[in-house]
Structure formats: C-alpha cells, structure tokens
Design a protein around this motif. Structure first.
Motif, PDB file in Angstrom:
ATOM      1  N   ARG A 196       0.844  -1.193   0.000  1.00 29.63           N
ATOM      2  CA  ARG A 196       0.000   0.000   0.000  1.00 29.63           C
ATOM      3  C   ARG A 196       0.885   1.252   0.000  1.00 29.63           C
ATOM      4  O   ARG A 196       0.564   2.248  -0.642  1.00 29.63           O
ATOM      5  CB  ARG A 196      -0.948   0.004   1.191  1.00 29.63           C
ATOM      6  N   ALA A 197       1.998   1.201   0.719  1.00 32.82           N
ATOM      7  CA  ALA A 197       2.913   2.346   0.755  1.00 32.82           C
ATOM      8  C   ALA A 197       3.452   2.655  -0.640  1.00 32.82           C
ATOM      9  O   ALA A 197       3.542   3.825  -1.038  1.00 32.82           O
ATOM     10  CB  ALA A 197       4.057   2.078   1.729  1.00 32.82           C
ATOM     11  N   ALA A 198       3.784   1.619  -1.401  1.00 33.03           N
ATOM     12  CA  ALA A 198       4.278   1.828  -2.769  1.00 33.03           C
ATOM     13  C   ALA A 198       3.179   2.429  -3.648  1.00 33.03           C
ATOM     14  O   ALA A 198       3.452   3.281  -4.490  1.00 33.03           O
ATOM     15  CB  ALA A 198       4.772   0.514  -3.362  1.00 33.03           C
ATOM     16  N   TYR A 199       1.942   1.993  -3.432  1.00 33.56           N
ATOM     17  CA  TYR A 199       0.814   2.547  -4.190  1.00 33.56           C
ATOM     18  C   TYR A 199       0.645   4.028  -3.858  1.00 33.56           C
ATOM     19  O   TYR A 199       0.497   4.864  -4.755  1.00 33.56           O
ATOM     20  CB  TYR A 199      -0.461   1.771  -3.877  1.00 33.56           C
ATOM     21  N   ALA A 200       0.680   4.370  -2.563  1.00 36.34           N
ATOM     22  CA  ALA A 200       0.534   5.768  -2.153  1.00 36.34           C
ATOM     23  C   ALA A 200       1.663   6.614  -2.743  1.00 36.34           C
ATOM     24  O   ALA A 200       1.427   7.727  -3.223  1.00 36.34           O
ATOM     25  CB  ALA A 200       0.506   5.876  -0.631  1.00 36.34           C
ATOM     26  N   ALA A 201       2.876   6.078  -2.720  1.00 40.97           N
ATOM     27  CA  ALA A 201       4.015   6.805  -3.281  1.00 40.97           C
ATOM     28  C   ALA A 201       3.831   7.048  -4.774  1.00 40.97           C
ATOM     29  O   ALA A 201       4.130   8.130  -5.283  1.00 40.97           O
ATOM     30  CB  ALA A 201       5.309   6.028  -3.019  1.00 40.97           C
ATOM     31  N   ALA A 202       3.327   6.046  -5.480  1.00 42.73           N
ATOM     32  CA  ALA A 202       3.090   6.199  -6.922  1.00 42.73           C
ATOM     33  C   ALA A 202       2.036   7.272  -7.187  1.00 42.73           C
ATOM     34  O   ALA A 202       2.178   8.071  -8.123  1.00 42.73           O
ATOM     35  CB  ALA A 202       2.666   4.860  -7.533  1.00 42.73           C
ATOM     36  N   LEU A 203       0.992   7.302  -6.366  1.00 47.31           N
ATOM     37  CA  LEU A 203      -0.043   8.338  -6.516  1.00 47.31           C
ATOM     38  C   LEU A 203       0.547   9.736  -6.300  1.00 47.31           C
ATOM     39  O   LEU A 203       0.272  10.662  -7.070  1.00 47.31           O
ATOM     40  CB  LEU A 203      -1.182   8.117  -5.521  1.00 47.31           C
ATOM     41  N   MET A 204       1.340   9.875  -5.228  1.00 45.56           N
ATOM     42  CA  MET A 204       1.940  11.180  -4.937  1.00 45.56           C
ATOM     43  C   MET A 204       2.885  11.596  -6.056  1.00 45.56           C
ATOM     44  O   MET A 204       2.877  12.751  -6.488  1.00 45.56           O
ATOM     45  CB  MET A 204       2.667  11.144  -3.594  1.00 45.56           C
ATOM     46  N   ASN A 205       3.694  10.662  -6.537  1.00 44.80           N
ATOM     47  CA  ASN A 205       4.629  10.974  -7.612  1.00 44.80           C
ATOM     48  C   ASN A 205       3.887  11.376  -8.882  1.00 44.80           C
ATOM     49  O   ASN A 205       4.275  12.327  -9.564  1.00 44.80           O
ATOM     50  CB  ASN A 205       5.548   9.783  -7.874  1.00 44.80           C
ATOM     51  N   ASP A 206       2.817  10.661  -9.186  1.00 38.23           N
ATOM     52  CA  ASP A 206       2.027  10.979 -10.378  1.00 38.23           C
ATOM     53  C   ASP A 206       1.429  12.375 -10.276  1.00 38.23           C
ATOM     54  O   ASP A 206       1.512  13.166 -11.218  1.00 38.23           O
ATOM     55  CB  ASP A 206       0.939   9.931 -10.577  1.00 38.23           C
ATOM     56  N   ALA A 207       0.840  12.679  -9.120  1.00 38.87           N
ATOM     57  CA  ALA A 207       0.234  14.003  -8.938  1.00 38.87           C
ATOM     58  C   ALA A 207       1.292  15.100  -9.009  1.00 38.87           C
ATOM     59  O   ALA A 207       1.083  16.139  -9.644  1.00 38.87           O
ATOM     60  CB  ALA A 207      -0.500  14.053  -7.595  1.00 38.87           C
ATOM     61  N   TRP A 208       2.429  14.875  -8.381  1.00 37.17           N
ATOM     62  CA  TRP A 208       3.489  15.875  -8.361  1.00 37.17           C
ATOM     63  C   TRP A 208       4.053  16.099  -9.758  1.00 37.17           C
ATOM     64  O   TRP A 208       4.312  17.226 -10.167  1.00 37.17           O
ATOM     65  CB  TRP A 208       4.581  15.442  -7.395  1.00 37.17           C
ATOM     66  N   SER A 209       4.217  15.017 -10.519  1.00 34.19           N
ATOM     67  CA  SER A 209       4.799  15.160 -11.858  1.00 34.19           C
ATOM     68  C   SER A 209       3.864  15.877 -12.826  1.00 34.19           C
ATOM     69  O   SER A 209       4.307  16.386 -13.841  1.00 34.19           O
ATOM     70  CB  SER A 209       5.192  13.789 -12.410  1.00 34.19           C
ATOM     71  N   GLN A 210       2.585  15.942 -12.518  1.00 39.07           N
ATOM     72  CA  GLN A 210       1.636  16.634 -13.385  1.00 39.07           C
ATOM     73  C   GLN A 210       1.569  18.131 -13.111  1.00 39.07           C
ATOM     74  O   GLN A 210       0.957  18.876 -13.867  1.00 39.07           O
ATOM     75  CB  GLN A 210       0.245  16.019 -13.234  1.00 39.07           C
ATOM     76  N   SER A 211       2.213  18.594 -12.051  1.00 44.17           N
ATOM     77  CA  SER A 211       2.177  20.003 -11.689  1.00 44.17           C
ATOM     78  C   SER A 211       3.088  20.806 -12.606  1.00 44.17           C
ATOM     79  O   SER A 211       4.183  20.364 -12.956  1.00 44.17           O
ATOM     80  CB  SER A 211       2.628  20.180 -10.236  1.00 44.17           C
ATOM     81  N   ASP A 212       2.640  21.998 -12.970  1.00 44.15           N
ATOM     82  CA  ASP A 212       3.497  22.874 -13.777  1.00 44.15           C
ATOM     83  C   ASP A 212       4.476  23.636 -12.885  1.00 44.15           C
ATOM     84  O   ASP A 212       5.381  24.298 -13.379  1.00 44.15           O
ATOM     85  CB  ASP A 212       2.676  23.840 -14.626  1.00 44.15           C
ATOM     86  N   ASN A 213       4.288  23.553 -11.555  1.00 42.19           N
ATOM     87  CA  ASN A 213       5.193  24.193 -10.615  1.00 42.19           C
ATOM     88  C   ASN A 213       5.389  23.236  -9.436  1.00 42.19           C
ATOM     89  O   ASN A 213       4.727  23.369  -8.412  1.00 42.19           O
ATOM     90  CB  ASN A 213       4.615  25.536 -10.151  1.00 42.19           C
ATOM     91  N   PRO A 214       6.281  22.258  -9.582  1.00 40.13           N
ATOM     92  CA  PRO A 214       6.460  21.242  -8.539  1.00 40.13           C
ATOM     93  C   PRO A 214       6.800  21.816  -7.163  1.00 40.13           C
ATOM     94  O   PRO A 214       6.328  21.325  -6.153  1.00 40.13           O
ATOM     95  CB  PRO A 214       7.599  20.371  -9.066  1.00 40.13           C
ATOM     96  N   ALA A 215       7.609  22.885  -7.124  1.00 41.03           N
ATOM     97  CA  ALA A 215       7.971  23.475  -5.827  1.00 41.03           C
ATOM     98  C   ALA A 215       6.727  24.033  -5.130  1.00 41.03           C
ATOM     99  O   ALA A 215       6.528  23.814  -3.932  1.00 41.03           O
ATOM    100  CB  ALA A 215       9.025  24.560  -6.008  1.00 41.03           C
ATOM    101  N   ALA A 216       5.875  24.734  -5.870  1.00 40.35           N
ATOM    102  CA  ALA A 216       4.654  25.285  -5.287  1.00 40.35           C
ATOM    103  C   ALA A 216       3.714  24.169  -4.839  1.00 40.35           C
ATOM    104  O   ALA A 216       3.054  24.280  -3.800  1.00 40.35           O
ATOM    105  CB  ALA A 216       3.954  26.200  -6.292  1.00 40.35           C
ATOM    106  N   ALA A 217       3.665  23.094  -5.613  1.00 40.20           N
ATOM    107  CA  ALA A 217       2.822  21.957  -5.235  1.00 40.20           C
ATOM    108  C   ALA A 217       3.301  21.346  -3.924  1.00 40.20           C
ATOM    109  O   ALA A 217       2.495  21.004  -3.052  1.00 40.20           O
ATOM    110  CB  ALA A 217       2.816  20.903  -6.348  1.00 40.20           C
TER     111      ALA A 217
END
Length: 141
Positions: free
Chosen positions: A69-90
């Motif tokens: 489950r931890a790996a799944y949560a990490a993948a979700l967070m990484n996916d959401a973060w990588s879609q941001s146009d401003n990762p630092a602000a996210a």
C-alpha cells in the motif's frame, strides 16, 4: 483506483497473503451488499492493471498484491506531483496541508533516504593567548 477497487485492495494488503474471491466477498459483505461476480470482476480488473497476481487453484484463483500500500501511495503522490506545472509550489501547498505528525514522518523519511549524516571535518584549534601558535601551525601543515 476506484472506491471498490480500493476496498478490495485494502483487504488484500491487510491479509498480506493470497486470497480468494470468496474471502474478499465475505469480508466486504459485512459492510455492504455485493455480489460474488462483482468482486470477481474487480479482482480481474486489478490483475489486468498489474496490482495483483493470481494463481489458479482448481477452478478459481488466489490473488496476491504485487506491491505494498505504501508503494501505491508513493506512486499516486509521484504521479500528482509530476503533473504540476510548478512542482515546488505543489510541494509547499502539500506540506501546508500536513499535520505535525505527518511533517515529523516526512522528516524521518528524508533522514532515512539521505542516510547517516557525515560529520564535519575537524577544524584546527584557533589561536588563543594560552596557545598563540596553534592556528598558524595547523594551517602550515
């Protein structure tokens, strides 16, 4: 992952062993009315998506989680973060939503990833009235 897929995966992760459709069904039926074929379809979908592996047992399958489950949560967070146009602000916004306990867990995680801190190199002793040549001698070596 949809709500029903998450409910099924929660059981698979919780039990941490190969499970049958019947086992998942009986556990889910404690909370909701659900058909055997629905659980079977969800597990098949999870298999198609790569979240569970399955092994035949007679005419049925036993399903087992491919990752935690931890790996799944990490993948979700990484996916959401990588879609941001401003990762630092996210990240700043995300950190702002965290509880004190979550921020402490984050600090612990960063320390784990970075590994043990390397100590600073020893500095030569500074010159003092009692030891006027120490700094000069140390620098001259």
């Amino acid at each position: 992952m949809g709500e029903l897929e998450d409910a099924v995966m929660t059981r698979v992760w919780k039990w941490n062993r190969p499970v049958t459709v019947r086992e998942v069904l009986e556990d889910l039926q404690q909370e909701r009315s659900i058909a055997y074929t629905t659980v079977m379809t969800v597990l098949d979908n999870l298999h198609q998506k790569g979240w569970v592996r399955r092994e035949a047992e007679g005419r049925a399958y036993r399903y087992e989680a491919v990752s935690t489950r931890a790996a799944y949560a990490a993948a979700l967070m990484n996916d959401a973060w990588s879609q941001s146009d401003n990762p630092a602000a996210a990240l700043v916004a995300f950190f702002g939503m965290m509880s004190d306990e979550q921020r402490e867990a984050l600090r612990d995680a960063v320390r784990m990833v970075q590994g043990p801190e390397t100590p600073e190199p020893a500095q030569p002793p500074e010159a003092t009235e009692e030891n006027p040549g120490s700094a000069t001698e140390a620098r001259g070596r």
